[in-house]
Write a protein that holds these residues in place. Structure first.
Motif, PDB file in Angstrom:
ATOM      1  N   ARG A  60       0.765  -1.233   0.275  1.00 51.93           N
ATOM      2  CA  ARG A  60      -0.039  -0.463   0.216  1.00 51.93           C
ATOM      3  C   ARG A  60       0.430   0.761  -0.104  1.00 51.93           C
ATOM      4  O   ARG A  60       2.248   1.198   0.663  1.00 51.93           O
ATOM      5  CB  ARG A  60      -0.833   0.361   1.556  1.00 51.93           C
ATOM      6  N   ASN A  61       0.847   1.843  -0.746  1.00 52.13           N
ATOM      7  CA  ASN A  61       1.442   3.780  -0.667  1.00 52.13           C
ATOM      8  C   ASN A  61       0.355   4.267  -0.150  1.00 52.13           C
ATOM      9  O   ASN A  61      -1.006   4.886  -0.621  1.00 52.13           O
ATOM     10  CB  ASN A  61       1.350   3.870  -2.264  1.00 52.13           C
ATOM     11  N   ILE A  62       1.263   4.686   1.179  1.00 51.01           N
ATOM     12  CA  ILE A  62       0.208   5.806   2.052  1.00 51.01           C
ATOM     13  C   ILE A  62       1.156   6.804   1.792  1.00 51.01           C
ATOM     14  O   ILE A  62       2.681   7.389   2.297  1.00 51.01           O
ATOM     15  CB  ILE A  62       0.481   5.386   3.708  1.00 51.01           C
ATOM     16  N   ASN A  63       0.457   8.133   1.978  1.00 49.58           N
ATOM     17  CA  ASN A  63       1.144   9.777   1.426  1.00 49.58           C
ATOM     18  C   ASN A  63       0.776  10.318   2.744  1.00 49.58           C
ATOM     19  O   ASN A  63      -0.362  10.785   3.238  1.00 49.58           O
ATOM     20  CB  ASN A  63       0.409  10.367   0.015  1.00 49.58           C
ATOM     21  N   TYR A  64       1.791  10.654   3.429  1.00 53.32           N
ATOM     22  CA  TYR A  64       1.764  11.220   4.694  1.00 53.32           C
ATOM     23  C   TYR A  64       1.296  13.073   4.729  1.00 53.32           C
ATOM     24  O   TYR A  64       1.019  13.493   5.720  1.00 53.32           O
ATOM     25  CB  TYR A  64       2.551  11.377   5.701  1.00 53.32           C
ATOM     26  N   THR A  65       1.310  13.378   3.338  1.00 52.13           N
ATOM     27  CA  THR A  65       1.498  14.839   3.063  1.00 52.13           C
ATOM     28  C   THR A  65       0.871  15.138   1.554  1.00 52.13           C
ATOM     29  O   THR A  65       2.307  14.202   0.824  1.00 52.13           O
ATOM     30  CB  THR A  65       2.438  16.122   3.950  1.00 52.13           C
ATOM     31  N   ASN A  66       0.383  15.682   0.677  1.00 56.75           N
ATOM     32  CA  ASN A  66       0.852  16.371  -0.181  1.00 56.75           C
ATOM     33  C   ASN A  66       1.559  18.103  -0.858  1.00 56.75           C
ATOM     34  O   ASN A  66       1.510  18.228  -1.437  1.00 56.75           O
ATOM     35  CB  ASN A  66      -0.108  16.207  -0.810  1.00 56.75           C
ATOM     36  N   VAL A  67       1.421  18.383   0.789  1.00 57.48           N
ATOM     37  CA  VAL A  67       2.499  19.622   0.610  1.00 57.48           C
ATOM     38  C   VAL A  67       4.034  19.514   0.521  1.00 57.48           C
ATOM     39  O   VAL A  67       4.694  18.484   0.455  1.00 57.48           O
ATOM     40  CB  VAL A  67       2.506  20.585   1.925  1.00 57.48           C
ATOM     41  N   CYS A  68       4.268  20.411  -0.969  1.00 55.72           N
ATOM     42  CA  CYS A  68       5.466  20.116  -1.410  1.00 55.72           C
ATOM     43  C   CYS A  68       6.154  21.481  -1.893  1.00 55.72           C
ATOM     44  O   CYS A  68       5.052  22.012  -2.391  1.00 55.72           O
ATOM     45  CB  CYS A  68       5.594  19.218  -2.658  1.00 55.72           C
ATOM     46  N   VAL A  69       7.655  21.482  -2.200  1.00 53.24           N
ATOM     47  CA  VAL A  69       7.512  22.876  -2.671  1.00 53.24           C
ATOM     48  C   VAL A  69       8.441  22.771  -3.695  1.00 53.24           C
ATOM     49  O   VAL A  69       9.172  23.756  -4.288  1.00 53.24           O
ATOM     50  CB  VAL A  69       9.006  23.537  -1.614  1.00 53.24           C
ATOM     51  N   THR A  70       8.830  21.364  -3.789  1.00 52.59           N
ATOM     52  CA  THR A  70       9.258  20.725  -5.853  1.00 52.59           C
ATOM     53  C   THR A  70       8.119  21.234  -6.337  1.00 52.59           C
ATOM     54  O   THR A  70       9.592  21.634  -7.627  1.00 52.59           O
ATOM     55  CB  THR A  70       9.853  19.424  -5.359  1.00 52.59           C
ATOM     56  N   ALA A  71       7.451  21.223  -6.670  1.00 53.73           N
ATOM     57  CA  ALA A  71       6.537  22.116  -8.174  1.00 53.73           C
ATOM     58  C   ALA A  71       7.022  21.307  -9.115  1.00 53.73           C
ATOM     59  O   ALA A  71       7.397  22.097 -11.143  1.00 53.73           O
ATOM     60  CB  ALA A  71       6.574  23.459  -8.262  1.00 53.73           C
ATOM     61  N   CYS A  72       7.641  20.047  -9.280  1.00 58.49           N
ATOM     62  CA  CYS A  72       7.588  19.220 -10.662  1.00 58.49           C
ATOM     63  C   CYS A  72       6.206  19.576 -11.732  1.00 58.49           C
ATOM     64  O   CYS A  72       5.444  19.625 -11.869  1.00 58.49           O
ATOM     65  CB  CYS A  72       7.749  18.188 -10.593  1.00 58.49           C
ATOM     66  N   LYS A  73       7.116  19.664 -13.046  1.00 56.48           N
ATOM     67  CA  LYS A  73       6.153  19.758 -14.126  1.00 56.48           C
ATOM     68  C   LYS A  73       5.273  18.769 -14.261  1.00 56.48           C
ATOM     69  O   LYS A  73       3.957  18.871 -14.827  1.00 56.48           O
ATOM     70  CB  LYS A  73       6.678  20.473 -15.473  1.00 56.48           C
ATOM     71  N   PHE A  74       4.929  17.654 -14.216  1.00 56.29           N
ATOM     72  CA  PHE A  74       4.352  16.589 -14.706  1.00 56.29           C
ATOM     73  C   PHE A  74       3.541  16.406 -13.252  1.00 56.29           C
ATOM     74  O   PHE A  74       2.895  14.834 -13.484  1.00 56.29           O
ATOM     75  CB  PHE A  74       5.486  15.376 -15.015  1.00 56.29           C
ATOM     76  N   CYS A  75       3.934  16.667 -11.883  1.00 55.26           N
ATOM     77  CA  CYS A  75       3.184  16.458 -11.000  1.00 55.26           C
ATOM     78  C   CYS A  75       1.944  16.622 -11.064  1.00 55.26           C
ATOM     79  O   CYS A  75       1.735  17.912 -10.957  1.00 55.26           O
ATOM     80  CB  CYS A  75       3.935  16.352  -9.795  1.00 55.26           C
ATOM     81  N   ALA A  76       0.803  15.850 -10.407  1.00 54.71           N
ATOM     82  CA  ALA A  76      -0.669  16.068 -10.115  1.00 54.71           C
ATOM     83  C   ALA A  76      -0.752  16.421  -8.786  1.00 54.71           C
ATOM     84  O   ALA A  76      -2.188  16.409  -8.769  1.00 54.71           O
ATOM     85  CB  ALA A  76      -1.520  16.131 -11.393  1.00 54.71           C
ATOM     86  N   PHE A  77      -0.173  15.303  -8.228  1.00 55.87           N
ATOM     87  CA  PHE A  77      -0.593  15.246  -6.556  1.00 55.87           C
ATOM     88  C   PHE A  77      -0.114  16.283  -5.763  1.00 55.87           C
ATOM     89  O   PHE A  77      -0.964  16.878  -4.620  1.00 55.87           O
ATOM     90  CB  PHE A  77       0.175  14.685  -6.088  1.00 55.87           C
TER      91      PHE A  77
END
Length: 403
Positions: A60-77
């Protein structure tokens, strides 16, 4: 495409276990006849795994946060800090999701998230310790080099110290997350704020030296050239040579290429990889990686039909029934599967299905259909972030077992 004497010699040498150069790999990728390429790659698989077993894992892939400072152009998460849709799950919520996974037979958990500006090594120590204490048999195969670099920066410690501390807290394996494309030009184009490919590889080399194994990945289809795809393979093989040559306790267990998904991100699908490009890359990877044991297909991004064809192109692992997945799903990956269906896909390809653990040890080999699992509740890929707050408190949508 016509098989020339030069291509034939390269295919025969690689199929026999000989090493091929990046230039030869590029020639095979662009010019080798498809069926001959696949046959050579499958010859490598058969030599390595004469039992004809193809594996899978439940996790199972469990995401602890969706807050991110990297802002990759391919990422919708991801969501930027202070965004109204940003969230961070409590330890209790993460443990609840781990418990659900264990109930359904999961042996591995992938704890992954954004580069939260406040999360240093201490956060990951506490998180991994909590999971390991509550579920000592659940392998923590989590984060990636990008997260390691981020936590080390936040806490002001070295890469070695960060890895040593999170390993002591319970991290058993580092995921290949964040590799995307390692060569500089395409990496800058799609993730200008992320670390360089050299730094990503440096973290992996450090982890291997410190006794932590990992996987290696590649995202194809964002505008990289054929030569850059092969260069990505070369960079990984060189780091694996370092681990093997120095006798490190850790190394790359497997290579997992996947295709860019075009929805809800800044790239908007302007470039994508075709199924044929993907299958050719899979085959070349099996021939090129004479020092990486396993090759995993990404049916989540390519579809189950392409995933099944990949079993004839050198693949020995179909990856996971991932009970929850949010990152790639949020970018448009819609493919789902039940465990029973995944096992049947392997069997229909004239392979023997087997459930594995993180280290690729066989847990259950389904030698005959009578050995196949029957629990229809085990299915992928539930996406919790389609719900407000990342789906906190929401249980997996289980279906009853067929009578």
């Amino acid at each position: 495409m016509t098989e020339t004497p030069v291509i034939s010699e390269i295919l025969q040498r690689a199929a026999g276990g000989g090493r091929i150069s990046p230039e030869e790999a590029l020639l095979l990728y662009t010019d080798a006849p498809f069926h001959e390429l696949g046959e050579a790659a499958d010859t490598v698989r058969r030599r390595r795994y004469p039992d004809n077993i193809v594996t899978y894992i439940i996790d199972r892939n469990i995401n602890y946060t969706n807050v991110c400072v990297t802002a990759c152009k391919f990422c919708a998460f991801y969501r930027a800090p202070k965004h109204a849709e940003g969230w961070t799950h409590s330890t209790e919520e993460i443990l609840r999701r781990c418990a659900e996974a264990v109930e359904l037979g999961a042996t591995q958990v992938m704890l992954q998230g954004g580069h939260h500006p406040d999360f240093g090594v201490e956060y990951y120590e506490e998180l991994f310790s909590a999971v390991h204490s509550a579920f000592p048999d659940l392998v923590i195969h989590s984060i990636g080099p990008s997260e390691v670099l981020h936590m080390a920066k936040v806490s002001g410690v070295s890469i070695d110290e960060a890895i040593t501390r999170i390993k002591a807290a319970g991290l058993a394996s580092i995921a290949g997350a964040g590799a995307e494309m390692l060569p500089a030009r395409p990496r800058r184009a799609i993730a200008p704020l992320k670390e360089s490919g050299e730094r990503w590889l440096e973290v992996m080399a450090a982890a291997h030296r410190l006794g932590v194994s990992s996987t290696a990945t590649m995202m194809m289809g964002t505008g990289e050239t054929n030569a850059e795809r092969i260069e990505h393979l070369r960079l990984i093989r060189d780091v694996q040579d370092l681990a093997v040559g120095n006798g490190y306790e850790g190394s790359f267990r497997s290579f997992i290429p996947w295709t860019y998904q075009p929805e809800n991100n800044h790239l908007k699908g302007r470039t994508q990889a075709t199924s044929l490009e993907y299958l050719r890359l899979i085959a070349v990877a099996r021939l090129f990686f004479d020092n990486v044991d396993h090759l995993q297909s990404s049916w989540l991004t390519t579809g189950k039909d392409v995933g099944q064809v990949s079993l004839h192109m050198g693949v020995d692992d179909l990856g996971s029934i991932m009970l929850e997945e949010n990152v790639i799903s949020s970018a448009g990956a819609r493919h789902r599967s039940r465990l029973t269906e995944l096992v049947q896909m392997i069997r229909d390809a004239d392979r023997v299905p087997a459930q594995r653990d993180t280290e690729y040890r066989h847990m259950r080999v389904h030698w005959t259909p009578a050995d196949d699992p029957t629990d229809e509740r085990v299915q992928s890929h539930f996406s919790s972030i389609a719900l407000p707050g990342g789906g906190a408190g929401r249980s997996l949508p289980l279906t009853p077992v067929n009578s």
